[in-house]
Design an enzyme around this catalytic site. Structure first.
Site, PDB file in Angstrom:
ATOM      1  N   HIS A 124      33.453  40.059  41.266  1.00 10.82           N
ATOM      2  CA  HIS A 124      33.984  38.824  41.857  1.00 10.82           C
ATOM      3  C   HIS A 124      34.558  39.037  43.234  1.00 10.82           C
ATOM      4  O   HIS A 124      35.254  38.156  43.746  1.00 10.82           O
ATOM      5  CB  HIS A 124      35.052  38.211  40.934  1.00 10.82           C
ATOM      6  CG  HIS A 124      34.488  37.777  39.609  1.00 10.82           C
ATOM      7  ND1 HIS A 124      35.289  37.563  38.503  1.00 10.82           N
ATOM      8  CD2 HIS A 124      33.219  37.542  39.196  1.00 10.82           C
ATOM      9  CE1 HIS A 124      34.527  37.205  37.486  1.00 10.82           C
ATOM     10  NE2 HIS A 124      33.261  37.188  37.875  1.00 10.82           N
ATOM     11  N   SER A 193      39.801  37.698  29.022  1.00 14.23           N
ATOM     12  CA  SER A 193      39.812  36.614  28.033  1.00 14.23           C
ATOM     13  C   SER A 193      38.392  36.227  27.645  1.00 14.23           C
ATOM     14  O   SER A 193      38.193  35.407  26.748  1.00 14.23           O
ATOM     15  CB  SER A 193      40.540  35.397  28.619  1.00 14.23           C
ATOM     16  OG  SER A 193      39.886  34.975  29.809  1.00 14.23           O
TER      17      SER A 193
HETATM   18  C1  BV8 Z   1      28.096  31.346  38.264  1.00 16.85           C
HETATM   19  C2  BV8 Z   1      37.496  34.804  41.749  1.00 16.85           C
HETATM   20  C3  BV8 Z   1      25.918  30.537  38.656  1.00 16.85           C
HETATM   21  C4  BV8 Z   1      38.477  33.813  42.109  1.00 16.85           C
HETATM   22  C5  BV8 Z   1      36.679  34.229  39.601  1.00 16.85           C
HETATM   23  C6  BV8 Z   1      30.308  24.482  35.676  1.00 16.85           C
HETATM   24  C7  BV8 Z   1      30.059  24.538  37.046  1.00 16.85           C
HETATM   25  C8  BV8 Z   1      29.859  25.750  37.702  1.00 16.85           C
HETATM   26  C9  BV8 Z   1      29.884  26.915  36.974  1.00 16.85           C
HETATM   27  C10 BV8 Z   1      30.150  26.835  35.622  1.00 16.85           C
HETATM   28  C11 BV8 Z   1      30.357  25.654  34.962  1.00 16.85           C
HETATM   29  N1  BV8 Z   1      30.598  25.933  33.651  1.00 16.85           N
HETATM   30  C12 BV8 Z   1      30.552  27.261  33.466  1.00 16.85           C
HETATM   31  C13 BV8 Z   1      30.264  27.818  34.634  1.00 16.85           C
HETATM   32  C14 BV8 Z   1      30.120  29.191  34.880  1.00 16.85           C
HETATM   33  C15 BV8 Z   1      31.457  29.663  35.464  1.00 16.85           C
HETATM   34  C16 BV8 Z   1      32.355  29.945  34.287  1.00 16.85           C
HETATM   35  O1  BV8 Z   1      32.151  30.908  33.604  1.00 16.85           O
HETATM   36  N2  BV8 Z   1      33.351  29.060  34.067  1.00 16.85           N
HETATM   37  C17 BV8 Z   1      34.216  29.269  32.912  1.00 16.85           C
HETATM   38  C18 BV8 Z   1      35.680  29.197  33.345  1.00 16.85           C
HETATM   39  C19 BV8 Z   1      33.882  28.205  31.871  1.00 16.85           C
HETATM   40  N3  BV8 Z   1      31.125  30.842  36.197  1.00 16.85           N
HETATM   41  C20 BV8 Z   1      30.873  30.755  37.502  1.00 16.85           C
HETATM   42  O2  BV8 Z   1      30.997  29.754  38.179  1.00 16.85           O
HETATM   43  C21 BV8 Z   1      30.369  32.044  38.089  1.00 16.85           C
HETATM   44  N4  BV8 Z   1      29.193  31.774  38.859  1.00 16.85           N
HETATM   45  O3  BV8 Z   1      27.992  31.151  37.079  1.00 16.85           O
HETATM   46  O4  BV8 Z   1      27.074  31.107  39.167  1.00 16.85           O
HETATM   47  C22 BV8 Z   1      26.152  29.057  38.640  1.00 16.85           C
HETATM   48  C23 BV8 Z   1      26.215  28.399  39.847  1.00 16.85           C
HETATM   49  C24 BV8 Z   1      26.387  27.006  39.843  1.00 16.85           C
HETATM   50  C25 BV8 Z   1      26.508  26.311  38.630  1.00 16.85           C
HETATM   51  C26 BV8 Z   1      26.489  27.006  37.418  1.00 16.85           C
HETATM   52  C27 BV8 Z   1      26.335  28.379  37.432  1.00 16.85           C
HETATM   53  C28 BV8 Z   1      31.409  32.621  39.022  1.00 16.85           C
HETATM   54  C29 BV8 Z   1      32.536  33.175  38.176  1.00 16.85           C
HETATM   55  C30 BV8 Z   1      33.516  33.886  39.098  1.00 16.85           C
HETATM   56  C31 BV8 Z   1      34.638  32.963  39.371  1.00 16.85           C
HETATM   57  N5  BV8 Z   1      35.639  33.678  40.139  1.00 16.85           N
HETATM   58  N6  BV8 Z   1      37.535  34.875  40.326  1.00 16.85           N
HETATM   59  C32 BV8 Z   1      39.814  34.487  42.214  1.00 16.85           C
HETATM   60  O5  BV8 Z   1      40.075  35.502  41.533  1.00 16.85           O
HETATM   61  O6  BV8 Z   1      40.601  33.937  42.970  1.00 16.85           O
HETATM   62  S1  BV8 Z   1      36.912  34.197  37.924  1.00 16.85           S
HETATM   63  C33 BV8 Z   1      38.504  34.587  37.515  1.00 16.85           C
HETATM   64  O7  BV8 Z   1      38.511  34.653  36.067  1.00 16.85           O
HETATM   65  C34 BV8 Z   1      38.966  35.976  37.921  1.00 16.85           C
HETATM   66  O8  BV8 Z   1      38.083  36.642  38.777  1.00 16.85           O
HETATM   67  C35 BV8 Z   1      39.033  36.731  36.630  1.00 16.85           C
HETATM   68  O9  BV8 Z   1      38.548  38.011  36.782  1.00 16.85           O
HETATM   69  C36 BV8 Z   1      38.136  35.946  35.774  1.00 16.85           C
HETATM   70  C37 BV8 Z   1      38.245  36.171  34.312  1.00 16.85           C
HETATM   71  O10 BV8 Z   1      39.600  36.123  33.930  1.00 16.85           O
HETATM   72  P1  BV8 Z   1      40.167  37.428  33.186  1.00 16.85           P
HETATM   73  O11 BV8 Z   1      39.973  38.578  34.086  1.00 16.85           O
HETATM   74  O12 BV8 Z   1      39.582  37.506  31.830  1.00 16.85           O
HETATM   75  O13 BV8 Z   1      41.705  37.113  33.147  1.00 16.85           O
HETATM   76  P2  BV8 Z   1      42.466  36.138  32.140  1.00 16.85           P
HETATM   77  O14 BV8 Z   1      43.805  35.865  32.722  1.00 16.85           O
HETATM   78  O15 BV8 Z   1      41.566  35.007  31.776  1.00 16.85           O
HETATM   79  O16 BV8 Z   1      42.641  37.019  30.816  1.00 16.85           O
HETATM   80  C38 BV8 Z   1      43.474  38.154  30.862  1.00 16.85           C
HETATM   81  C39 BV8 Z   1      43.362  38.813  29.499  1.00 16.85           C
HETATM   82  O17 BV8 Z   1      44.129  40.026  29.520  1.00 16.85           O
HETATM   83  C40 BV8 Z   1      43.922  37.981  28.360  1.00 16.85           C
HETATM   84  O18 BV8 Z   1      42.981  37.927  27.305  1.00 16.85           O
HETATM   85  C41 BV8 Z   1      45.191  38.742  27.908  1.00 16.85           C
HETATM   86  O19 BV8 Z   1      45.367  38.679  26.507  1.00 16.85           O
HETATM   87  C42 BV8 Z   1      44.829  40.141  28.312  1.00 16.85           C
HETATM   88  N7  BV8 Z   1      45.985  41.014  28.571  1.00 16.85           N
HETATM   89  C43 BV8 Z   1      47.218  40.667  29.009  1.00 16.85           C
HETATM   90  N8  BV8 Z   1      47.976  41.786  29.123  1.00 16.85           N
HETATM   91  C44 BV8 Z   1      47.191  42.840  28.775  1.00 16.85           C
HETATM   92  C45 BV8 Z   1      45.924  42.356  28.431  1.00 16.85           C
HETATM   93  N9  BV8 Z   1      44.930  43.161  28.033  1.00 16.85           N
HETATM   94  C46 BV8 Z   1      45.190  44.479  27.969  1.00 16.85           C
HETATM   95  N10 BV8 Z   1      46.383  45.023  28.287  1.00 16.85           N
HETATM   96  C47 BV8 Z   1      47.402  44.239  28.683  1.00 16.85           C
HETATM   97  N11 BV8 Z   1      48.587  44.778  28.996  1.00 16.85           N
END
Ligand code: BV8
Length: 247
Positions: A124, A193
């Site tokens: 990303h 997540s």
């Molecule tokens: C794509 C950069 C093709 C930004 C990020 C509708 C329209 C358009 C797209 C979509 C759509 N519906 C779905 C999509 C696809 C979309 C997607 O997946 N959406 C999801 C939310 C439904 N994906 C995209 O758009 C991707 N591109 O598909 O292109 C396309 C093109 C057009 C149309 C369709 C498809 C691009 C995805 C990249 C987005 N950019 N980040 C920024 O950072 O500012 S994503 C963002 O979330 C971050 O980068 C992060 O890395 C990512 C995932 O989050 P996590 O890293 O998992 O973090 P989170 O907080 O969620 O979870 C933390 C976890 O850690 C928890 O589970 C917690 O329990 C755990 N934890 C806590 N403490 C600890 C721990 N674990 C271990 N030890 C600990 N101590």
């Protein structure tokens, strides 16, 4: 009858199977203990903003200044954070096994390279790089902002070198990540997540053993062979020691 903990069972499995090719998919959770806010969850970054409001091309088109202020705030916040024992354990694994260790990260915080990992796929992007909106050239971008939004020497606006929602990931990166995840004897899924695709989909191409490390259950938990519900800074040093055959 002393029951082995799940961690002990996983360590025993690693000692018996002696996995060679290791891939690690990391998310914001691996950096949580370094003080970097995660995205989702009670203290998450998204609690005040919806991702679409800030981490999307539309948001940038609408208000590049707001988006740059948010990313600048995050850069300064992350700059004060240090890699933790989880990042360090993965860097140690790569030092010992340079040809068979791959870190695939969704994180943009740059803590894996700061911990010493080198073979990293930043799916990303990275907070400390910027890209010209005209020429698409990428530059290291670590200085405090003089002007918001910052401009390229060519006169065009710079944007964060980050993959936003709705933007495609670099296809070469995704190919490398898919290859690493499918060829790995062991895929660790750490601190994610599992809701963002295509990164989360890498778990489904794994052909080796899959181990999730996350205090919470996620949509990936049932797909993984093992789930260690514990912090990654505790689990990773022990798993890496087992992989390296250390007592
Ligand atoms: C794509 C950069 C093709 C930004 C990020 C509708 C329209 C358009 C797209 C979509 C759509 N519906 C779905 C999509 C696809 C979309 C997607 O997946 N959406 C999801 C939310 C439904 N994906 C995209 O758009 C991707 N591109 O598909 O292109 C396309 C093109 C057009 C149309 C369709 C498809 C691009 C995805 C990249 C987005 N950019 N980040 C920024 O950072 O500012 S994503 C963002 O979330 C971050 O980068 C992060 O890395 C990512 C995932 O989050 P996590 O890293 O998992 O973090 P989170 O907080 O969620 O979870 C933390 C976890 O850690 C928890 O589970 C917690 O329990 C755990 N934890 C806590 N403490 C600890 C721990 N674990 C271990 N030890 C600990 N101590």
């Amino acid at each position: 009858m002393i029951t082995m903990t799940r961690l002990e069972k996983v360590i025993e499995l690693i000692q018996e199977t002696r996995p060679q090719r290791i891939a690690v998919l990391t998310g914001a959770g691996i950096s949580a203990e370094s003080g970097v806010p995660t995205f989702r969850g009670p203290q998450g970054l998204w609690r005040n903003f919806r991702p679409e409001q800030l981490a999307s091309p539309d948001a940038f088109r609408r208000d590049p200044k707001l988006v740059w202020e948010w990313y600048d705030w995050r850069r300064e916040l992350v700059r004060k954070c240090e890699p933790n024992a989880g990042h360090a354990a993965l860097a140690e694994l790569e030092r010992e096994r340079p040809d068979t260790t791959t870190v695939i990260t969704q994180n943009v915080d740059g803590l894996h390279p700061r911990a010493g990992s080198r073979n990293i796929i930043e799916l990303h992007g990275n907070l400390y790089r910027a890209r010209c909106t005209q020429e698409r050239t990428v530059i290291a971008f670590d200085a405090p902002l003089e002007s918001i939004p910052p401009m390229c020497e060519c006169g065009a606006m710079l944007r964060p070198d980050i993959v936003w929602f709705g933007e495609s990931l670099d296809s070469a990166d995704m190919d490398r990540a898919t290859h690493a995840a499918s060829e790995a004897d062991l895929l660790l899924i750490v601190g994610t997540s599992g809701v963002v695709y295509p990164a989360a989909g890498l778990v489904y191409v794994a052909r080796g053993t899959t181990i999730e490390i996350n205090p919470d259950e996620t949509p990936l938990t049932e797909q993984c062979d093992w789930s260690l519900q514990m912090p990654s800074s505790e689990a990773l040093p022990q798993l890496v020691a087992a992989i390296l055959g250390r007592p």
